[in-house]
Design an enzyme around this catalytic site. Sequence first.
Site, short mmCIF file in Angstrom:
data_model
loop_
_atom_site.label_atom_id
_atom_site.label_comp_id
_atom_site.label_asym_id
_atom_site.label_seq_id
_atom_site.Cartn_x
_atom_site.Cartn_y
_atom_site.Cartn_z
N ARG A 18 59.30 41.47 2.88
CA ARG A 18 59.60 41.16 4.29
C ARG A 18 61.07 41.43 4.61
NH1 ARG A 18 57.90 35.27 5.22
NH2 ARG A 18 58.65 35.17 3.09
N ASN A 36 54.12 36.53 6.16
CA ASN A 36 53.10 36.45 5.12
C ASN A 36 51.84 35.85 5.72
OD1 ASN A 36 54.69 37.42 3.03
ND2 ASN A 36 55.30 35.42 2.32
#
Length: 167
Positions: A18, A36
């Site tokens: 990320r 997520n």
Amino acid sequence: MKRLTAYVSGNVQHSGYRARVTDIARMLGFKGTVENLDDGRVKIIAEGDEDKLRWFEEAICIKNSLINVSSIEKEYSSQRGDVNRFYKLAEKGETDSRLDTAADHLKSLIVAVNCMNDNLGGKIDQMNDNLSSKIDQMNDNLSSKIDQMNDNLSSKIDQMNDNLSSK
């Protein structure tokens, strides 16, 4: 301006994925989010120039020692403009848990490095002892050779003196 919604599968959680996506998206000037999902995937929403989004699709297919994207499901739609910058979404307590994990890994790494240093120190001591022994042997051999040369030279000088005396 378009909106890309991507669902990324593979080793993409707890791997720094990320953060990498956030860096790339911000570099390209996108607005959106990366988060997520409970099923192990990562969801990316990015809004920006369509050509840059096509390049972004390729850039988020990351494969390295920690991250391994296996597939990306992509969907394009019209820009909504509901976000004003690109950011990573994190669950409550996620950062604390990651810091605890990182601290544990750091402790393990420090122990491993210290063990390596201890082993290395012992190896260096052994090498110094071996080197010192070899130098002593070389000195002994060299001294012996010099003594032999001196004896031979002395003998030759004595022979020359005897020859000169007899003449």
